[in-house]
Design a protein around this motif. Structure first.
Motif, PDB file in Angstrom:
ATOM      1  N   SER A 163      42.656  45.419  47.528  1.00 39.04           N
ATOM      2  CA  SER A 163      41.360  45.031  48.076  1.00 39.04           C
ATOM      3  C   SER A 163      41.266  43.517  48.184  1.00 39.04           C
ATOM      4  CB  SER A 163      40.223  45.553  47.189  1.00 39.04           C
ATOM      5  OG  SER A 163      40.289  44.966  45.911  1.00 39.04           O
ATOM      6  N   VAL A 164      40.247  43.093  48.918  1.00 37.49           N
ATOM      7  CA  VAL A 164      39.960  41.669  49.041  1.00 37.49           C
ATOM      8  C   VAL A 164      38.458  41.481  48.855  1.00 37.49           C
ATOM      9  CG1 VAL A 164      39.745  41.776  51.564  1.00 37.49           C
ATOM     10  CG2 VAL A 164      40.224  39.595  50.469  1.00 37.49           C
ATOM     11  N   ASN A 165      38.086  40.451  48.094  1.00 40.16           N
ATOM     12  CA  ASN A 165      36.682  40.133  47.862  1.00 40.16           C
ATOM     13  C   ASN A 165      36.443  38.705  48.336  1.00 40.16           C
ATOM     14  OD1 ASN A 165      34.038  40.142  46.978  1.00 40.16           O
ATOM     15  ND2 ASN A 165      34.577  39.545  44.903  1.00 40.16           N
ATOM     16  N   VAL A 166      35.600  38.568  49.338  1.00 41.12           N
ATOM     17  CA  VAL A 166      35.295  37.248  49.897  1.00 41.12           C
ATOM     18  C   VAL A 166      33.996  36.762  49.283  1.00 41.12           C
ATOM     19  CG1 VAL A 166      34.845  35.947  52.002  1.00 41.12           C
ATOM     20  CG2 VAL A 166      36.460  37.859  52.043  1.00 41.12           C
ATOM     21  N   GLY A 167      34.071  35.675  48.527  1.00 39.98           N
ATOM     22  CA  GLY A 167      32.892  35.094  47.900  1.00 39.98           C
ATOM     23  C   GLY A 167      32.652  33.682  48.398  1.00 39.98           C
ATOM     24  N   THR A 168      31.625  33.062  47.869  1.00 32.06           N
ATOM     25  CA  THR A 168      31.309  31.693  48.279  1.00 32.06           C
ATOM     26  C   THR A 168      32.197  30.678  47.567  1.00 32.06           C
ATOM     27  OG1 THR A 168      29.591  31.585  46.602  1.00 32.06           O
ATOM     28  CG2 THR A 168      28.906  32.230  48.826  1.00 32.06           C
ATOM     29  N   THR A 169      32.818  31.087  46.439  1.00 28.70           N
ATOM     30  CA  THR A 169      33.654  30.147  45.680  1.00 28.70           C
ATOM     31  C   THR A 169      35.150  30.411  45.818  1.00 28.70           C
ATOM     32  OG1 THR A 169      33.458  31.520  43.703  1.00 28.70           O
ATOM     33  CG2 THR A 169      31.860  29.722  43.963  1.00 28.70           C
ATOM     34  N   ASN A 170      35.527  31.646  46.241  1.00 32.14           N
ATOM     35  CA  ASN A 170      36.946  31.953  46.429  1.00 32.14           C
ATOM     36  C   ASN A 170      37.124  33.266  47.196  1.00 32.14           C
ATOM     37  OD1 ASN A 170      36.685  34.099  44.597  1.00 32.14           O
ATOM     38  ND2 ASN A 170      37.356  32.856  42.883  1.00 32.14           N
ATOM     39  N   VAL A 171      38.346  33.515  47.619  1.00 33.17           N
ATOM     40  CA  VAL A 171      38.743  34.795  48.208  1.00 33.17           C
ATOM     41  C   VAL A 171      39.758  35.390  47.243  1.00 33.17           C
ATOM     42  CG1 VAL A 171      39.884  35.930  50.147  1.00 33.17           C
ATOM     43  CG2 VAL A 171      38.364  33.985  50.569  1.00 33.17           C
ATOM     44  N   THR A 172      39.462  36.586  46.708  1.00 35.07           N
ATOM     45  CA  THR A 172      40.320  37.197  45.689  1.00 35.07           C
ATOM     46  C   THR A 172      40.992  38.448  46.229  1.00 35.07           C
ATOM     47  OG1 THR A 172      38.852  36.393  43.947  1.00 35.07           O
ATOM     48  CG2 THR A 172      40.395  38.136  43.344  1.00 35.07           C
ATOM     49  N   PHE A 173      42.320  38.461  46.177  1.00 35.10           N
ATOM     50  CA  PHE A 173      43.106  39.647  46.510  1.00 35.10           C
ATOM     51  C   PHE A 173      43.466  40.329  45.195  1.00 35.10           C
ATOM     52  CE2 PHE A 173      43.876  36.936  50.185  1.00 35.10           C
ATOM     53  CZ  PHE A 173      43.666  37.826  51.225  1.00 35.10           C
ATOM     54  N   THR A 174      43.180  41.640  45.094  1.00 36.36           N
ATOM     55  CA  THR A 174      43.452  42.393  43.880  1.00 36.36           C
ATOM     56  C   THR A 174      44.641  43.325  44.102  1.00 36.36           C
ATOM     57  OG1 THR A 174      41.114  42.316  43.337  1.00 36.36           O
ATOM     58  CG2 THR A 174      42.441  43.922  42.146  1.00 36.36           C
ATOM     59  N   PHE A 175      45.563  43.325  43.128  1.00 37.16           N
ATOM     60  CA  PHE A 175      46.771  44.137  43.190  1.00 37.16           C
ATOM     61  C   PHE A 175      46.764  45.156  42.061  1.00 37.16           C
ATOM     62  CE2 PHE A 175      47.711  40.162  45.209  1.00 37.16           C
ATOM     63  CZ  PHE A 175      48.499  40.501  46.291  1.00 37.16           C
ATOM     64  N   THR A 176      47.442  46.294  42.260  1.00 40.23           N
ATOM     65  CA  THR A 176      47.607  47.303  41.216  1.00 40.23           C
ATOM     66  C   THR A 176      48.389  46.696  40.060  1.00 40.23           C
ATOM     67  OG1 THR A 176      47.671  49.052  42.876  1.00 40.23           O
ATOM     68  CG2 THR A 176      48.567  49.586  40.709  1.00 40.23           C
ATOM     69  N   PRO A 177      47.945  46.914  38.811  1.00 45.29           N
ATOM     70  CA  PRO A 177      48.697  46.386  37.678  1.00 45.29           C
ATOM     71  C   PRO A 177      50.121  46.958  37.619  1.00 45.29           C
ATOM     72  CG  PRO A 177      46.515  47.075  36.984  1.00 45.29           C
ATOM     73  CD  PRO A 177      46.702  47.563  38.395  1.00 45.29           C
ATOM     74  N   HIS A 178      51.082  46.096  37.355  1.00 47.50           N
ATOM     75  CA  HIS A 178      52.481  46.482  37.205  1.00 47.50           C
ATOM     76  C   HIS A 178      53.002  45.804  35.947  1.00 47.50           C
ATOM     77  CE1 HIS A 178      52.906  48.167  41.256  1.00 47.50           C
ATOM     78  NE2 HIS A 178      52.212  47.140  41.690  1.00 47.50           N
ATOM     79  N   ASN A 179      53.767  46.522  35.134  1.00 48.70           N
ATOM     80  CA  ASN A 179      54.273  45.897  33.909  1.00 48.70           C
ATOM     81  C   ASN A 179      55.347  44.862  34.209  1.00 48.70           C
ATOM     82  OD1 ASN A 179      56.435  47.492  34.549  1.00 48.70           O
ATOM     83  ND2 ASN A 179      56.475  48.610  32.634  1.00 48.70           N
ATOM     84  N   PHE A 180      56.055  44.963  35.339  1.00 51.18           N
ATOM     85  CA  PHE A 180      57.093  43.974  35.638  1.00 51.18           C
ATOM     86  C   PHE A 180      56.515  42.639  36.079  1.00 51.18           C
ATOM     87  CE2 PHE A 180      56.472  46.175  39.688  1.00 51.18           C
ATOM     88  CZ  PHE A 180      56.334  45.120  40.561  1.00 51.18           C
ATOM     89  N   LEU A 181      55.249  42.575  36.412  1.00 49.33           N
ATOM     90  CA  LEU A 181      54.658  41.309  36.846  1.00 49.33           C
ATOM     91  C   LEU A 181      54.505  40.322  35.692  1.00 49.33           C
ATOM     92  CD1 LEU A 181      51.961  42.494  39.390  1.00 49.33           C
ATOM     93  CD2 LEU A 181      54.161  41.445  39.863  1.00 49.33           C
ATOM     94  N   ASN A 182      54.583  40.797  34.457  1.00 46.94           N
ATOM     95  CA  ASN A 182      54.486  39.895  33.308  1.00 46.94           C
ATOM     96  C   ASN A 182      55.847  39.371  32.886  1.00 46.94           C
ATOM     97  OD1 ASN A 182      51.704  40.087  33.093  1.00 46.94           O
ATOM     98  ND2 ASN A 182      51.833  41.926  31.858  1.00 46.94           N
TER      99      ASN A 182
END
Length: 72
Positions: A22-41
């Motif tokens: 998803s994407v959330n467009v706000g007045t302070t930022n645009v946030t793209f949300t990704f599915t949590p993955h354990n390899f991303l850490n």
């Protein structure tokens, strides 16, 4: 002493591709949300491709933020 080239392991298992949920467009930022993955850490070296949903840009310039695993 043996010197290792750090790029030997870059994209060893292929090119990682992440798709934003998803994407959330706000007045302070645009946030793209990704599915949590354990390899991303884990440490990663190489190319990552991102597939991002379209959005209507805000009227002023704002930062773009990637969010997953509780971190931005």
């Amino acid at each position: 002493m043996i010197l290792l080239n750090p790029y030997v392991y870059a994209n060893r298992n292929g090119i990682l591709r992440l798709e934003a949920n998803s994407v959330n467009v706000g007045t302070t930022n645009v946030t793209f949300t990704f599915t949590p993955h354990n390899f991303l850490n884990k440490a990663y070296s190489g190319l990552i491709l991102f597939k991002l949903p379209g959005f209507t840009a805000p009227s002023t310039a704002v930062p773009i933020v990637f969010s997953t695993n509780g971190k931005n």
